[in-house]
Design an enzyme around this catalytic site. Structure first.
Site, PDB file in Angstrom:
ATOM      1  N   CYS A   2       0.908  -1.249  -0.063  1.00  0.00           N
ATOM      2  CA  CYS A   2      -0.119  -0.099   0.149  1.00  0.00           C
ATOM      3  C   CYS A   2       0.965   1.727   0.029  1.00  0.00           C
ATOM      4  O   CYS A   2       2.032   0.983   0.089  1.00  0.00           O
ATOM      5  CB  CYS A   2      -0.726  -0.414   1.278  1.00  0.00           C
ATOM      6  SG  CYS A   2      -1.768  -1.511   1.603  1.00  0.00           S
ATOM      7  N   SER A  56      -4.762  -4.530  -2.572  1.00  0.00           N
ATOM      8  CA  SER A  56      -5.137  -5.703  -1.762  1.00  0.00           C
ATOM      9  C   SER A  56      -4.415  -6.777  -1.885  1.00  0.00           C
ATOM     10  O   SER A  56      -4.917  -7.192  -2.488  1.00  0.00           O
ATOM     11  CB  SER A  56      -7.006  -6.055  -1.836  1.00  0.00           C
ATOM     12  OG  SER A  56      -7.727  -4.465  -1.716  1.00  0.00           O
ATOM     13  N   ILE A  58      -4.459  -9.616   1.680  1.00  0.00           N
ATOM     14  CA  ILE A  58      -4.995 -10.458   2.857  1.00  0.00           C
ATOM     15  C   ILE A  58      -6.560  -9.936   3.059  1.00  0.00           C
ATOM     16  O   ILE A  58      -6.416  -8.401   2.824  1.00  0.00           O
ATOM     17  CB  ILE A  58      -3.724 -10.585   3.429  1.00  0.00           C
ATOM     18  CG1 ILE A  58      -3.008 -11.189   3.433  1.00  0.00           C
ATOM     19  CG2 ILE A  58      -4.797 -11.037   4.872  1.00  0.00           C
ATOM     20  CD1 ILE A  58      -2.697 -13.089   3.326  1.00  0.00           C
ATOM     21  N   GLY A 365      14.477 -13.569  -4.674  1.00  0.00           N
ATOM     22  CA  GLY A 365      15.980 -13.827  -3.883  1.00  0.00           C
ATOM     23  C   GLY A 365      16.739 -12.750  -3.346  1.00  0.00           C
ATOM     24  O   GLY A 365      18.014 -13.189  -2.434  1.00  0.00           O
TER      25      GLY A 365
END
Length: 633
Positions: A2, A56, A58, A365
């Site tokens: 966000c 968005s 979760i 990574g």
């Protein structure tokens, strides 16, 4: 992922103007295209406004922000992911807290109710957030331990103005765009601007692992976390491998929590390959992987990534970067807010763009080199330190200093350059030598590329001083540990993670880095350096641990790095654009910041093909482009 913004009149009494807050939040729309929200309280003696843009990932339905607690005494805006939020929710529920959503944002609110400012100690993830505590009449800003998520702020006449990106803060009319001279010297040394500075004198970055508390009494900043390289453990290689794999699997598993499609970047190198291999063992379907490459084979890792993708059975996608693609630097200059001359931002953007076609979250990574001494410069540094241990300073300094001075320059050959640099390093102390290894290629031009009057205004300021403070703060007397700690605090936080955040957020993609999990990093810090760099092998112990995850050809593959052919492009496809930006800036007028004659000297030397001055030229080019975007509207 966000974008957050806010204005807190902690000591000014100024009411919050909604149109300003909306403008600050609006420039962050790319960080959160799914939702927007605002909270303004002008009734308080200390007015506050909070803004939020949401990506968005979760709890897609009920995670709207700003979020308030039950009685409205707390309000939060949050950028990031808390990977242990379910575990924390179970604990908080046992303590009587009632949850209205499945959002990790609400977890932080309840955790703050329980532990106050020390709630950050319980969080496992990446974050930047602001909490307004009405009862205690204060605002708390916090940034994650390593600096994965950014947070900028300005203190202007009793008002705290903050946001996820610099562009949000300078959208406020009270924040002036006055250049920070020291920050500009830092930039023409490092190609980025180290925390806590920004390019503007009145705006700062909240350093990684710190919180800021603003109240009518003023603003206080404190560190809440750090790595300690001074407490190493003695274990067998087998024991270290078991511990690393256990912690690594947990870090990857936590980062696979998502309510939206998730994948990974795959370069074919050790770090991203280990992440994808671990994901494959945990996923119930083929992992979506993405890689980018170049038409010039010596710069491209697409074949290696394709080979591993086939072995692991991933859903693999490739994208090619061509010289004309580098025109994206115009766009990236806006997204980075500050001069940022790490040219690998271009492939970082394109791999993010390619991944975003298929997923909303990608694992990377990043962090393996800093945790386990993976960069080639660590190898050179260790060899130089062995010479220092053998020869005292009163012999080294004059002997190698003279040899470095008379050694011929050969900008077109890498080996003579490294030889000259090595001779210079051997005349220096370990910290100065390592700094020269990392930043010397650009820093050697700083005194000539910057205008004379500007240099005089620095009053002797040396960008090395800030690096030295970090180098001395590792908790260890081991030079390799000191170098890795300094890199984590500078190069990783302000170059690598800034690059990944801005490039991915430009296309609204969330990137997660298991190798930068703070518990995994704390474990790695306890491993003796002789097991990280063993002989000529960097990342020795992690490579050995990964034997259970990867085929031999990946483990034995030499490191290539995320390098792009800027040197060639400046002589060919990018030449017209670069020449126009460098030499037609401000109608050709001299602003006293960059010495145009010296830049022209570098340009002609580079175009001749006899010298490679791509790094100082690219640094000057990006600075001029940034000026056009942010200083000459």
């Amino acid at each position: 992922m966000c974008g957050i913004s806010g204005i807190y009149s902690y000591n000014s009494g100024q009411p919050i103007r909604e149109e300003i807050l909306r403008a600050m939040t609006g420039v962050l729309a790319h960080r959160g295209p799914d939702d927007a929200g605002y909270f303004i309280d002008n009734k308080s003696p200390n007015p506050i406004g909070l803004g939020h843009r949401r990506l968005s990932v979760i709890d897609l339905q009920s995670g709207h922000q700003p979020m308030l607690n039950e009685d409205g005494s707390l309000a939060i805006v949050f950028n990031g992911e808390i990977y242990n939020y379910r575990e924390l929710n179970d604990f908080l529920s046992s303590r009587g807290h009632d949850f209205k959503t499945r959002s990790d944002t609400e977890t932080i609110l309840h955790l703050y109710e329980e532990f106050g400012e020390s709630c950050v100690d319980k969080l496992r993830g990446m974050f930047a957030f602001a909490i307004r505590d009405d009862r205690k009449n204060k605002v708390i800003l916090a940034r994650d331990r390593v600096g994965k998520k950014p947070l900028y702020y300005a203190d202007t006449k009793g008002s705290l103005i903050f946001g996820s990106e610099l562009k949000a803060v300078i959208e406020h009319p009270s924040v002036e765009r006055e250049l920070d001279c020291e920050a500009l010297a830092d930039y023409f040394t490092c190609q980025y601007i180290p925390s806590p500075k920004t390019i503007f004198r009145g705006v700062r970055k909240l350093p990684a692992g710190h919180i800021l508390v603003a109240s009518p009494e003023g603003i206080l900043i404190r560190k809440y976390w750090d790595l300690d390289f001074g407490q190493t453990d003695e274990r067998t290689e087998s024991e270290w491998c078991d511990l690393l794999i256990e912690e690594f699997q947990k870090a990857v598993e936590l980062r696979m929590i998502s309510d939206v499609p998730l994948g990974a970047f795959l370069s074919g190198g050790l770090d991203s390959s280990a992440v994808v291999s671990q994901m494959t063992g945990l996923a119930d379907r083929p992992v979506t992987t993405t890689t980018v490459g170049f038409s010039l084979e010596q710069y491209s890792e697409t074949s290696e990534a394709r080979e591993l993708a086939g072995l692991l059975g991933t859903d693999h996608h490739e994208s090619m970067i061509t010289p004309d693609s580098a025109g994206v630097i115009e766009k990236l200059a806006w997204h980075f807010d500050e001069p940022f001359a790490d040219s690998s931002a271009i492939p970082a953007f394109y791999v993010s763009q390619a991944a975003r076609q298929f997923v909303k979250v990608a694992l990377s990574g990043d962090g393996g080199d800093e945790n386990f001494a993976g960069y080639r410069r660590y190898l050179f540094d260790a060899a130089e330190n062995r010479v220092r241990a053998f020869l005292p300073e009163f012999i080294r300094e004059p002997l190698f200093g003279v040899m470095a001075a008379i050694y011929p320059k050969a900008d077109w050959l890498p080996q003579p350059l490294r030889a000259k640099s090595t001779l210079m390093n051997l005349s220096l102390d370990p910290a100065s030598a390592y700094f020269n290894s990392v930043y010397g290629a650009v820093a050697q031009h700083r005194e000539r590329i910057l205008g004379k009057e500007f240099l005089a205004s620095l009053n002797g300021y040396d960008p090395f001083d800030q690096f030295l403070r970090h180098y001395k703060s590792s908790g260890s007397g081991d030079p390799l540990s000191c170098a890795m700690y300094a890199d984590i605090k500078t190069y990783l936080a302000d170059d690598i993670l800034t690059k990944v955040d801005r490039a991915s957020m430009a296309v609204s993609l969330e990137v997660r880095s298991p190798l930068l999990d703070h518990k995994f990093m704390a474990l790695a810090a306890r491993i003796p350096s002789r097991l990280k760099l063993k002989g000529l092998q960097g990342k020795y112990i992690f490579r050995k641990a990964a034997e259970s995850l990867l085929p031999r050809q990946v483990l034995d593959r030499p490191k290539r790095g995320f390098v792009i052919p800027i040197s060639e492009w400046l002589r060919t496809d990018l030449k017209p654009m670069a020449r126009e930006i460098l030499f037609n800036f401000n109608g050709g007028a001299d602003d006293g910041l960059v010495d145009g004659k010296y830049v022209d000297e570098l340009w002609r030397g580079h175009q001749s093909g006899l010298s490679d001055f791509s790094r100082p030229l690219w640094t000057a080019l990006i600075f001029r482009l940034w000026q056009r975007k942010f200083m000459h509207r």
